[in-house]
Each structure stands twice: as C-alpha cells, then as structure tokens.
Design a protein around this motif. Structure first.
Motif, PDB file in Angstrom:
ATOM      1  N   ARG A 146       0.759   5.437   0.675  1.00 23.46           N
ATOM      2  CA  ARG A 146      -0.020   6.540   1.228  1.00 23.46           C
ATOM      3  C   ARG A 146      -0.008   7.708   0.257  1.00 23.46           C
ATOM      4  NH1 ARG A 146      -2.193   6.181   5.876  1.00 23.46           N
ATOM      5  NH2 ARG A 146      -1.498   4.689   7.461  1.00 23.46           N
ATOM      6  N   GLN A 147      -1.190   8.205  -0.065  1.00 22.59           N
ATOM      7  CA  GLN A 147      -1.322   9.421  -0.841  1.00 22.59           C
ATOM      8  C   GLN A 147      -1.862  10.506   0.086  1.00 22.59           C
ATOM      9  OE1 GLN A 147      -3.732   7.816  -4.045  1.00 22.59           O
ATOM     10  NE2 GLN A 147      -1.907   7.388  -5.262  1.00 22.59           N
ATOM     11  N   LYS A 148      -2.038  11.713  -0.392  1.00 23.46           N
ATOM     12  CA  LYS A 148      -2.367  12.848   0.475  1.00 23.46           C
ATOM     13  C   LYS A 148      -3.350  12.508   1.585  1.00 23.46           C
ATOM     14  CE  LYS A 148      -1.273  16.338  -2.977  1.00 23.46           C
ATOM     15  NZ  LYS A 148      -1.797  17.423  -3.843  1.00 23.46           N
ATOM     16  N   LYS A 149      -4.550  12.137   1.213  1.00 30.07           N
ATOM     17  CA  LYS A 149      -5.565  11.831   2.225  1.00 30.07           C
ATOM     18  C   LYS A 149      -6.156  10.445   2.042  1.00 30.07           C
ATOM     19  CE  LYS A 149      -6.945  16.636   2.977  1.00 30.07           C
ATOM     20  NZ  LYS A 149      -8.088  17.598   2.965  1.00 30.07           N
ATOM     21  N   SER A 150      -5.453   9.634   1.297  1.00 32.57           N
ATOM     22  CA  SER A 150      -5.981   8.300   1.019  1.00 32.57           C
ATOM     23  C   SER A 150      -4.834   7.298   0.939  1.00 32.57           C
ATOM     24  CB  SER A 150      -6.777   8.298  -0.289  1.00 32.57           C
ATOM     25  OG  SER A 150      -5.940   8.632  -1.375  1.00 32.57           O
ATOM     26  N   GLU A 151      -5.184   6.078   0.596  1.00 31.79           N
ATOM     27  CA  GLU A 151      -4.225   5.000   0.486  1.00 31.79           C
ATOM     28  C   GLU A 151      -4.475   4.269  -0.822  1.00 31.79           C
ATOM     29  OE1 GLU A 151      -2.572   2.676   4.301  1.00 31.79           O
ATOM     30  OE2 GLU A 151      -4.374   1.776   3.451  1.00 31.79           O
ATOM     31  N   PHE A 152      -3.385   3.969  -1.540  1.00 32.29           N
ATOM     32  CA  PHE A 152      -3.486   3.239  -2.799  1.00 32.29           C
ATOM     33  C   PHE A 152      -2.900   1.850  -2.611  1.00 32.29           C
ATOM     34  CE2 PHE A 152      -1.217   1.907  -6.721  1.00 32.29           C
ATOM     35  CZ  PHE A 152      -2.322   1.689  -7.525  1.00 32.29           C
ATOM     36  N   GLN A 153      -3.695   0.831  -2.964  1.00 30.20           N
ATOM     37  CA  GLN A 153      -3.213  -0.547  -2.818  1.00 30.20           C
ATOM     38  C   GLN A 153      -2.655  -1.028  -4.146  1.00 30.20           C
ATOM     39  OE1 GLN A 153      -5.633  -3.115  -0.509  1.00 30.20           O
ATOM     40  NE2 GLN A 153      -4.105  -4.718  -0.519  1.00 30.20           N
ATOM     41  N   LYS A 178       0.849  -1.196   0.000  1.00 28.77           N
ATOM     42  CA  LYS A 178       0.000   0.000   0.000  1.00 28.77           C
ATOM     43  C   LYS A 178       0.878   1.236   0.000  1.00 28.77           C
ATOM     44  CE  LYS A 178      -3.536  -2.443   2.686  1.00 28.77           C
ATOM     45  NZ  LYS A 178      -4.280  -2.495   3.955  1.00 28.77           N
ATOM     46  N   ASN A 216      -5.799  -2.458 -10.011  1.00 31.66           N
ATOM     47  CA  ASN A 216      -6.817  -1.832  -9.154  1.00 31.66           C
ATOM     48  C   ASN A 216      -7.601  -2.779  -8.251  1.00 31.66           C
ATOM     49  OD1 ASN A 216      -6.205   0.696 -10.413  1.00 31.66           O
ATOM     50  ND2 ASN A 216      -7.492   0.093 -12.127  1.00 31.66           N
TER      51      ASN A 216
END
Length: 256
Positions: free
Chosen positions: A13-20, A11, A210
């Motif tokens: 971490r992006q600004k206010k979210s998380e990308f898996q 995972k 995705n």
C-alpha cells in the motif's frame, strides 16, 4: 519438489494507491539445487526471496518447504544479506557461534563447530579478529560461515556480493560454488548480474518488473566446474541477454 511457491502475489500500500510487487508467481525448487533469481531492480526478486524465507507474507498464494507451509523465519532456513549483519563487538569466532547459541550447545562444542566453518571459508588465521579489522569480502565469508555453522537445510542469499569489488566478488563466487558442491545445500540466490547467475546456478529464474513475474527459467547445463571464458559459458550468458529482450506472455523453460 522441496520448495513450492504457489501462485504468490504481493502488494504494497502506498499513500493513495497500491503497488503490486509480485503477480501470481509459481516456482518449484528441488532439494540440493542452486537457483538464481535474476532480474533488474524492481522486478520482485528480493520480495520473492523474503516470502520464501518467511520474512514477508503473500497477499495471495502460499509457499511450502518439504510439504510444510512457511509462516515465518525458521532456523532451518538461513538468509545471508548484502550488509553482512556481523556484531562489531564480537570476534569472528563469536559471530559464527551466534546461531549455535540459540541451539544451547555446550561452549566447547560451539567453538569446535565455529572453527570448522571458519577454516572452511579460509579465515583460520582471523578467528580472533573483530569485523572492523576485516575487508568486506572477509566479512561476507564470516557471514557465510555463520550461516553454514547451524547446518541449515536452505540458504537464502540476497545479493550477498553486490557491494564488493569485482575481484573479491569473483573469489566469493568461486567459494560459494565450491561450498554448494561440497555441502549439497539448497540455495536460492538473488542477483542482477547475468554472469554471476550463469557461474553459480543449476537453474536461472529470469524475472521482469511492473509487476514482478517469472519470464523464463533457464536450466544451465555447464556442470560443476565452470570457466567464465569458455565458449559454452559465453553462449549461455548471451542466450540470457537475448531472453531479456524477448517478448512473451508465458513462462518459457530453456535447457542450455
């Protein structure tokens, strides 16, 4: 199995979210096997390669090589990238010697080993040239010679031919397939090119995005000598096109 990827998730971490990037991926690779990780951009194939090679840490799961957990890069495992990574101030020979210097081998022995692998990739007449004097395909051959010179157990290759023209790319595919047969190295190779994967691999791991998952594993039963124009080659290529469009909730293994 030689390489074991066990339930790996990654995972970011992006600004206010998380990308898996990877979602509970498991994969086994046999010693001496040539495996291609195949899929579109964003499917996590490079991330998976980086976790296997020790450049990235998994949020969950683990990778072991020969029973030992991978905790970082290791000289036993060499990664070849698309951008070659050659040092412009060094000659071909001195670039190939780079990894050998870390082994603290005598100068004469380093030169002898470097020349052996320079000859192997067909650049014997260019050993005293600098990278700027070489074509892109020749520079990638230097990178391959440098990787082989340290006698690694595993070659990790991240779209190494992606920036090359089609003719040079096909020539280097021939070279790598031949080297694989002769050197019997374990190779994990990232590509988004279906024909490249069919030409090179013993097994093709088809990934979807995705988040990044393994959709299918294709056992390519074409033998060592492969003809891109043969009916069998085209059949395997078309089957993989078909697999990309199949809908499935589980990993399916094919023998074709």
């Amino acid at each position: 199995m030689y390489i074991e990827v066990n339930d790996v998730s990654v995972k970011y971490r992006q600004k206010k979210s998380e990308f898996q990037a990877l979602d509970h991926v498991s994969l086994s690779v046999r010693k001496g096997e040539f495996v291609c990780l195949l899929g579109p951009s964003g499917c996590g194939k490079t991330t998976l390669l980086n976790v296997m090679a020790g450049f990235e840490k998994a949020a969950e799961g683990s990778v072991t090589i020969d029973g030992e957990e991978v905790k970082g890069p290791d000289i036993r495992y060499v990664t070849i990238f698309q951008n070659y990574g050659l040092l412009p101030w060094r000659t071909v020979r001195k670039n190939v010697e780079l990894g050998l210097e870390t082994k603290k081998l005598p100068k004469a022995e380093r030169s002898k080993i470097a020349d052996q692998y320079i000859d192997l990739v067909g650049l014997g007449n260019f050993r005293n040239h600098h990278p700027h004097q070489l074509s892109g395909g020749m520079q990638q051959r230097v990178a391959i010679a440098r990787a082989l010179a340290v006698d690694p157990e595993i070659l990790f290759m991240d779209e190494p031919f992606g920036a090359l023209d089609a003719i040079t790319r096909m020539k280097l595919q021939d070279d790598v397939r031949k080297l694989s047969d002769e050197e019997k190295k374990t190779i994990v190779f990232v590509t988004h090119d279906i024909e490249e994967a069919v030409f090179l691999a013993d097994r093709i791991v088809v990934m979807t995005p995705n988040p990044g998952k393994i959709k299918s594993i294709v056992n390519v039963q074409l033998g060592a000598a492969r003809d891109r124009t043969s009916d069998d080659f085209i059949m395997v290529r078309d089957k993989i096109f078909e697999i990309f469009h199949m809908k499935t909730d589980r990993t399916v293994e094919y023998y074709i």
